[in-house]
Design a protein around this motif. Structure first.
Motif, PDB file in Angstrom:
ATOM      1  N   ASP A   1      24.743 -30.068  28.672  1.00 39.86           N
ATOM      2  CA  ASP A   1      24.421 -31.494  28.626  1.00 39.86           C
ATOM      3  C   ASP A   1      24.204 -32.039  30.029  1.00 39.86           C
ATOM      4  OD1 ASP A   1      24.666 -31.388  25.868  1.00 39.86           O
ATOM      5  OD2 ASP A   1      26.682 -32.283  25.849  1.00 39.86           O
ATOM      6  N   HIS A   2      25.081 -31.661  30.947  1.00 38.44           N
ATOM      7  CA  HIS A   2      24.944 -32.096  32.340  1.00 38.44           C
ATOM      8  C   HIS A   2      23.637 -31.560  32.928  1.00 38.44           C
ATOM      9  CE1 HIS A   2      25.946 -33.172  36.411  1.00 38.44           C
ATOM     10  NE2 HIS A   2      25.826 -31.915  36.785  1.00 38.44           N
ATOM     11  N   TRP A   3      23.359 -30.281  32.736  1.00 40.77           N
ATOM     12  CA  TRP A   3      22.154 -29.634  33.270  1.00 40.77           C
ATOM     13  C   TRP A   3      20.891 -30.328  32.748  1.00 40.77           C
ATOM     14  CZ3 TRP A   3      21.091 -26.309  36.998  1.00 40.77           C
ATOM     15  CH2 TRP A   3      19.870 -25.631  36.978  1.00 40.77           C
ATOM     16  N   ARG A   4      20.879 -30.597  31.455  1.00 41.17           N
ATOM     17  CA  ARG A   4      19.704 -31.229  30.841  1.00 41.17           C
ATOM     18  C   ARG A   4      19.501 -32.666  31.324  1.00 41.17           C
ATOM     19  NH1 ARG A   4      21.470 -28.821  25.046  1.00 41.17           N
ATOM     20  NH2 ARG A   4      20.489 -26.776  25.280  1.00 41.17           N
ATOM     21  N   SER A   5      20.554 -33.315  31.805  1.00 42.24           N
ATOM     22  CA  SER A   5      20.454 -34.705  32.253  1.00 42.24           C
ATOM     23  C   SER A   5      19.925 -34.822  33.682  1.00 42.24           C
ATOM     24  CB  SER A   5      21.829 -35.384  32.172  1.00 42.24           C
ATOM     25  OG  SER A   5      22.676 -34.938  33.226  1.00 42.24           O
ATOM     26  N   LEU A   6      19.856 -33.704  34.406  1.00 40.86           N
ATOM     27  CA  LEU A   6      19.429 -33.752  35.805  1.00 40.86           C
ATOM     28  C   LEU A   6      17.927 -33.947  35.914  1.00 40.86           C
ATOM     29  CD1 LEU A   6      21.564 -30.786  37.170  1.00 40.86           C
ATOM     30  CD2 LEU A   6      22.004 -33.228  37.497  1.00 40.86           C
ATOM     31  N   PRO A   7      17.487 -34.712  36.930  1.00 37.51           N
ATOM     32  CA  PRO A   7      16.045 -34.871  37.133  1.00 37.51           C
ATOM     33  C   PRO A   7      15.424 -33.547  37.543  1.00 37.51           C
ATOM     34  CG  PRO A   7      17.267 -35.856  38.944  1.00 37.51           C
ATOM     35  CD  PRO A   7      18.280 -35.391  37.930  1.00 37.51           C
ATOM     36  N   ARG A   8      14.178 -33.360  37.193  1.00 43.23           N
ATOM     37  CA  ARG A   8      13.482 -32.129  37.567  1.00 43.23           C
ATOM     38  C   ARG A   8      11.986 -32.368  37.589  1.00 43.23           C
ATOM     39  NH1 ARG A   8      16.081 -28.395  33.912  1.00 43.23           N
ATOM     40  NH2 ARG A   8      17.545 -30.056  33.631  1.00 43.23           N
TER      41      ARG A   8
ATOM     42  N   PRO B   1      16.166 -28.069  37.904  1.00 37.81           N
ATOM     43  CA  PRO B   1      16.375 -29.115  38.901  1.00 37.81           C
ATOM     44  C   PRO B   1      16.401 -28.515  40.307  1.00 37.81           C
ATOM     45  CG  PRO B   1      18.106 -29.139  37.233  1.00 37.81           C
ATOM     46  CD  PRO B   1      17.312 -27.906  37.023  1.00 37.81           C
ATOM     47  N   HIS B   2      16.085 -29.323  41.283  1.00 33.15           N
ATOM     48  CA  HIS B   2      16.234 -28.908  42.675  1.00 33.15           C
ATOM     49  C   HIS B   2      17.728 -28.827  42.976  1.00 33.15           C
ATOM     50  CE1 HIS B   2      16.013 -28.995  47.042  1.00 33.15           C
ATOM     51  NE2 HIS B   2      14.746 -28.610  46.908  1.00 33.15           N
ATOM     52  N   ILE B   3      18.102 -27.932  43.867  1.00 28.70           N
ATOM     53  CA  ILE B   3      19.526 -27.755  44.203  1.00 28.70           C
ATOM     54  C   ILE B   3      20.161 -29.068  44.664  1.00 28.70           C
ATOM     55  CG2 ILE B   3      19.069 -26.966  46.569  1.00 28.70           C
ATOM     56  CD1 ILE B   3      21.868 -25.651  44.314  1.00 28.70           C
ATOM     57  N   ARG B   4      19.422 -29.885  45.402  1.00 30.00           N
ATOM     58  CA  ARG B   4      19.993 -31.151  45.889  1.00 30.00           C
ATOM     59  C   ARG B   4      20.305 -32.085  44.721  1.00 30.00           C
ATOM     60  NH1 ARG B   4      14.759 -31.694  48.022  1.00 30.00           N
ATOM     61  NH2 ARG B   4      13.515 -32.891  46.564  1.00 30.00           N
ATOM     62  N   ASP B   5      19.470 -32.063  43.679  1.00 33.00           N
ATOM     63  CA  ASP B   5      19.742 -32.910  42.526  1.00 33.00           C
ATOM     64  C   ASP B   5      20.986 -32.454  41.777  1.00 33.00           C
ATOM     65  OD1 ASP B   5      17.587 -34.697  42.866  1.00 33.00           O
ATOM     66  OD2 ASP B   5      16.218 -33.222  42.001  1.00 33.00           O
ATOM     67  N   TYR B   6      21.198 -31.148  41.725  1.00 33.60           N
ATOM     68  CA  TYR B   6      22.422 -30.635  41.107  1.00 33.60           C
ATOM     69  C   TYR B   6      23.639 -31.006  41.954  1.00 33.60           C
ATOM     70  CZ  TYR B   6      26.019 -27.716  39.197  1.00 33.60           C
ATOM     71  OH  TYR B   6      27.195 -27.294  38.646  1.00 33.60           O
ATOM     72  N   LEU B   7      23.573 -30.716  43.248  1.00 38.21           N
ATOM     73  CA  LEU B   7      24.725 -30.943  44.119  1.00 38.21           C
ATOM     74  C   LEU B   7      25.010 -32.431  44.338  1.00 38.21           C
ATOM     75  CD1 LEU B   7      24.204 -28.077  46.704  1.00 38.21           C
ATOM     76  CD2 LEU B   7      25.816 -28.155  44.788  1.00 38.21           C
ATOM     77  N   ASP B   8      24.012 -33.281  44.209  1.00 41.87           N
ATOM     78  CA  ASP B   8      24.223 -34.731  44.321  1.00 41.87           C
ATOM     79  C   ASP B   8      24.870 -35.315  43.077  1.00 41.87           C
ATOM     80  OD1 ASP B   8      23.129 -34.763  46.847  1.00 41.87           O
ATOM     81  OD2 ASP B   8      21.221 -35.652  46.237  1.00 41.87           O
TER      82      ASP B   8
ATOM     83  N   VAL C   1      31.146 -22.531  38.077  1.00 41.15           N
ATOM     84  CA  VAL C   1      29.711 -22.475  38.369  1.00 41.15           C
ATOM     85  C   VAL C   1      29.395 -21.396  39.399  1.00 41.15           C
ATOM     86  CG1 VAL C   1      27.792 -23.779  39.379  1.00 41.15           C
ATOM     87  CG2 VAL C   1      29.318 -24.872  37.745  1.00 41.15           C
ATOM     88  N   LEU C   2      28.312 -20.680  39.138  1.00 39.18           N
ATOM     89  CA  LEU C   2      27.749 -19.718  40.084  1.00 39.18           C
ATOM     90  C   LEU C   2      26.278 -20.062  40.239  1.00 39.18           C
ATOM     91  CD1 LEU C   2      27.845 -17.015  41.723  1.00 39.18           C
ATOM     92  CD2 LEU C   2      27.250 -15.879  39.578  1.00 39.18           C
ATOM     93  N   ILE C   3      25.850 -20.329  41.468  1.00 33.18           N
ATOM     94  CA  ILE C   3      24.447 -20.633  41.735  1.00 33.18           C
ATOM     95  C   ILE C   3      23.889 -19.516  42.607  1.00 33.18           C
ATOM     96  CG2 ILE C   3      22.810 -22.211  42.826  1.00 33.18           C
ATOM     97  CD1 ILE C   3      24.702 -24.491  42.157  1.00 33.18           C
ATOM     98  N   LEU C   4      22.811 -18.917  42.123  1.00 33.03           N
ATOM     99  CA  LEU C   4      22.140 -17.832  42.837  1.00 33.03           C
ATOM    100  C   LEU C   4      20.754 -18.278  43.260  1.00 33.03           C
ATOM    101  CD1 LEU C   4      22.959 -14.933  40.367  1.00 33.03           C
ATOM    102  CD2 LEU C   4      24.101 -15.406  42.530  1.00 33.03           C
TER     103      LEU C   4
END
Length: 70
Positions: A13-20, A25-32, A42-45
């Motif tokens: 749900d969180h992932w789908r709500s992020l702008p893209r 989504p861009h990493i900055r949008d996730y981390l913001d 979470v693991l980001i590769l």
């Protein structure tokens, strides 16, 4: 609910709500917009090439489970 556990569904749900602008989504949008309760899991590769991945972020729970900071 898609048949996932509450934790997985919360992340989706969180992932789908992020702008893209594209597929992800861009990493900055996730981390913001970090969902603090999800972060330990979470693991980001970064996909650098077809045969090369780099760990950008690994949550503390995953570090505890693997016994190493990747």
């Amino acid at each position: 609910m898609d048949g996932f556990s509450a934790g997985v569904q919360g992340f989706l749900d969180h992932w789908r709500s992020l702008p893209r602008a594209g597929l992800v989504p861009h990493i900055r949008d996730y981390l913001d917009r970090v969902a603090a309760a999800l972060q330990p899991n979470v693991l980001i590769l970064d996909v650098v090439a077809a045969d090369r991945l780099e760990v950008r972020l690994i949550g503390t729970r995953l570090v505890d489970l693997t016994g190493q900071e990747l």
